[in-house]
Motif scaffolding. Structure first.
Motif, PDB file in Angstrom:
ATOM      1  N   ILE A   4       4.395  44.939  31.854  1.00 18.80           N
ATOM      2  CA  ILE A   4       3.093  44.438  31.331  1.00 18.80           C
ATOM      3  C   ILE A   4       2.862  45.816  30.497  1.00 18.80           C
ATOM      4  O   ILE A   4       2.975  47.066  30.975  1.00 18.80           O
ATOM      5  CB  ILE A   4       1.970  44.196  32.191  1.00 18.80           C
ATOM      6  N   HIS A   5       2.938  45.923  29.030  1.00 17.39           N
ATOM      7  CA  HIS A   5       2.312  46.959  28.220  1.00 17.39           C
ATOM      8  C   HIS A   5       1.153  46.852  27.860  1.00 17.39           C
ATOM      9  O   HIS A   5       0.822  45.436  27.294  1.00 17.39           O
ATOM     10  CB  HIS A   5       3.457  46.970  26.971  1.00 17.39           C
ATOM     11  N   VAL A  15       6.185  41.178  29.302  1.00 17.72           N
ATOM     12  CA  VAL A  15       7.422  40.992  28.877  1.00 17.72           C
ATOM     13  C   VAL A  15       8.621  40.767  29.930  1.00 17.72           C
ATOM     14  O   VAL A  15       8.539  41.745  30.838  1.00 17.72           O
ATOM     15  CB  VAL A  15       7.959  42.436  28.024  1.00 17.72           C
ATOM     16  N   LYS A  16       9.225  40.003  29.551  1.00 17.15           N
ATOM     17  CA  LYS A  16      10.345  39.514  30.754  1.00 17.15           C
ATOM     18  C   LYS A  16      11.630  39.223  29.855  1.00 17.15           C
ATOM     19  O   LYS A  16      11.934  38.393  29.010  1.00 17.15           O
ATOM     20  CB  LYS A  16      10.198  38.107  31.316  1.00 17.15           C
ATOM     21  N   GLY A  17      12.430  40.497  30.162  1.00 14.11           N
ATOM     22  CA  GLY A  17      13.940  40.314  29.231  1.00 14.11           C
ATOM     23  C   GLY A  17      13.484  40.876  27.973  1.00 14.11           C
ATOM     24  O   GLY A  17      12.807  41.602  27.632  1.00 14.11           O
ATOM     25  N   PRO A 162       3.468  33.952  23.725  1.00 12.56           N
ATOM     26  CA  PRO A 162       4.284  33.450  24.628  1.00 12.56           C
ATOM     27  C   PRO A 162       5.677  32.826  24.212  1.00 12.56           C
ATOM     28  O   PRO A 162       5.570  32.029  23.447  1.00 12.56           O
ATOM     29  CB  PRO A 162       3.475  32.626  25.476  1.00 12.56           C
ATOM     30  N   ASP A 163       6.765  33.283  24.899  1.00 11.39           N
ATOM     31  CA  ASP A 163       7.968  32.630  24.329  1.00 11.39           C
ATOM     32  C   ASP A 163       8.394  33.191  23.000  1.00 11.39           C
ATOM     33  O   ASP A 163       9.610  32.743  22.410  1.00 11.39           O
ATOM     34  CB  ASP A 163       8.103  31.307  24.324  1.00 11.39           C
ATOM     35  N   SER A 164       7.755  34.269  22.367  1.00  2.74           N
ATOM     36  CA  SER A 164       8.415  34.641  21.167  1.00  2.74           C
ATOM     37  C   SER A 164       9.087  35.981  21.583  1.00  2.74           C
ATOM     38  O   SER A 164       8.899  36.513  22.747  1.00  2.74           O
ATOM     39  CB  SER A 164       7.195  34.922  20.173  1.00  2.74           C
ATOM     40  N   ALA A 165       9.966  36.538  20.654  1.00  3.88           N
ATOM     41  CA  ALA A 165      10.705  37.759  20.766  1.00  3.88           C
ATOM     42  C   ALA A 165       9.655  38.930  21.137  1.00  3.88           C
ATOM     43  O   ALA A 165       8.689  39.090  20.565  1.00  3.88           O
ATOM     44  CB  ALA A 165      11.714  38.058  19.690  1.00  3.88           C
ATOM     45  N   GLY A 194      12.254  43.753  23.924  1.00  6.01           N
ATOM     46  CA  GLY A 194      11.778  43.767  25.307  1.00  6.01           C
ATOM     47  C   GLY A 194      12.201  45.313  25.626  1.00  6.01           C
ATOM     48  O   GLY A 194      11.947  45.603  26.771  1.00  6.01           O
ATOM     49  N   ARG A 195      13.155  45.923  24.769  1.00  6.00           N
ATOM     50  CA  ARG A 195      13.451  47.310  25.303  1.00  6.00           C
ATOM     51  C   ARG A 195      12.539  48.415  24.651  1.00  6.00           C
ATOM     52  O   ARG A 195      12.276  48.342  23.398  1.00  6.00           O
ATOM     53  CB  ARG A 195      14.856  47.308  24.917  1.00  6.00           C
ATOM     54  N   LEU A 196      12.269  49.351  25.226  1.00  3.77           N
ATOM     55  CA  LEU A 196      11.667  50.342  24.465  1.00  3.77           C
ATOM     56  C   LEU A 196      12.488  51.351  23.948  1.00  3.77           C
ATOM     57  O   LEU A 196      13.483  52.030  24.463  1.00  3.77           O
ATOM     58  CB  LEU A 196      10.953  51.046  25.834  1.00  3.77           C
ATOM     59  N   VAL A 197      12.660  51.135  22.613  1.00  2.06           N
ATOM     60  CA  VAL A 197      13.398  51.993  21.850  1.00  2.06           C
ATOM     61  C   VAL A 197      12.962  53.209  21.043  1.00  2.06           C
ATOM     62  O   VAL A 197      13.771  53.901  20.690  1.00  2.06           O
ATOM     63  CB  VAL A 197      14.071  50.825  20.543  1.00  2.06           C
ATOM     64  N   TYR A 198      11.780  53.459  21.331  1.00  5.39           N
ATOM     65  CA  TYR A 198      10.958  54.459  20.735  1.00  5.39           C
ATOM     66  C   TYR A 198       9.847  54.803  21.763  1.00  5.39           C
ATOM     67  O   TYR A 198       9.073  54.166  21.899  1.00  5.39           O
ATOM     68  CB  TYR A 198      10.837  54.348  19.378  1.00  5.39           C
TER      69      TYR A 198
END
Length: 201
Positions: A4-5, A15-17, A162-165, A194-198
């Motif tokens: 959860i963010h 966020v899941k995946g 929900p269910d969006s990227a 879903g990835r923390l990229v920054y």
């Protein structure tokens, strides 16, 4: 694992995946997803920005390596300065990776591009996870890593549902008006698929 963010106002995304599993207030999502990891960020949650100058910033500019700063500076090089460089596929790919990272550091989750014709750039952008959307012709304005500095109306990616990227960003401001005034350089975190990229250090 579900994460959860949440922002300073308690607005949150589960966020899941690569997908958004839920939206709402932090306390409601924590109750609905016991055991989820919680990450709280200062400022506001937004869908993330769209940079309209994908081609100009990624395959028509060179982003110097920090080790080249004494010689080339830190700003993207274009025009005659770019033409003076010996550019090969390896250098274009490295430049594009740095350019993408600098876009992500400004809360960008999507870049608008005509077809990327430089294969090394195209491969680097594809591997980064930065979403690319099509465009026809040049958008005008001034290409800038901070979309607020381009002189064009700033566009956000689609709202998070929900269910969006899972693509969104956090900016250390009180509201959208302060974000527009200060610009995207105050981004504290960007999430792509879903990835923390920054994250700001």
């Amino acid at each position: 694992m579900l994460t959860i963010h949440a922002d300073s106002r308690g607005r949150a995304l589960a966020v899941k995946g690569a997908w958004i599993a839920g939206t709402g207030q932090l306390e409601d999502l924590v109750a609905a997803h016991p055991g989820a990891r919680v990450r709280q960020w200062p400022g506001i949650l937004t869908p993330g920005l769209i940079n309209l100058h994908g081609n100009e910033l990624l395959e028509q500019a060179y982003h110097p390596d920090p080790r080249e700063a004494d010689e080339l500076g830190t700003e993207p090089l274009t025009g005659d300065a770019l033409a003076a460089l010996a550019m090969d596929d390896a250098r274009w790919g490295a430049s594009a990776r740095r350019g993408v990272q600098r876009m992500l550091a400004n809360g960008t989750v999507r870049a608008a591009c005509e077809t990327l014709t430089n294969r090394a750039v195209r491969d680097a952008v594809h591997r980064s996870g930065l979403a690319v959307m099509g465009r026809i012709g040049r958008p005008g304005g001034t290409p800038a890593l901070d979309p607020y500095a381009s002189g064009l109306p700033v566009e956000f990616a689609e709202p998070r549902e929900p269910d969006s990227a899972a693509r969104f960003a956090f900016f250390d401001v009180r509201d959208e008006a302060e974000l527009a005034e200060r610009g995207a350089g105050i981004c504290v975190a960007t999430v792509v698929d879903g990835r923390l990229v920054y994250r700001r250090r």
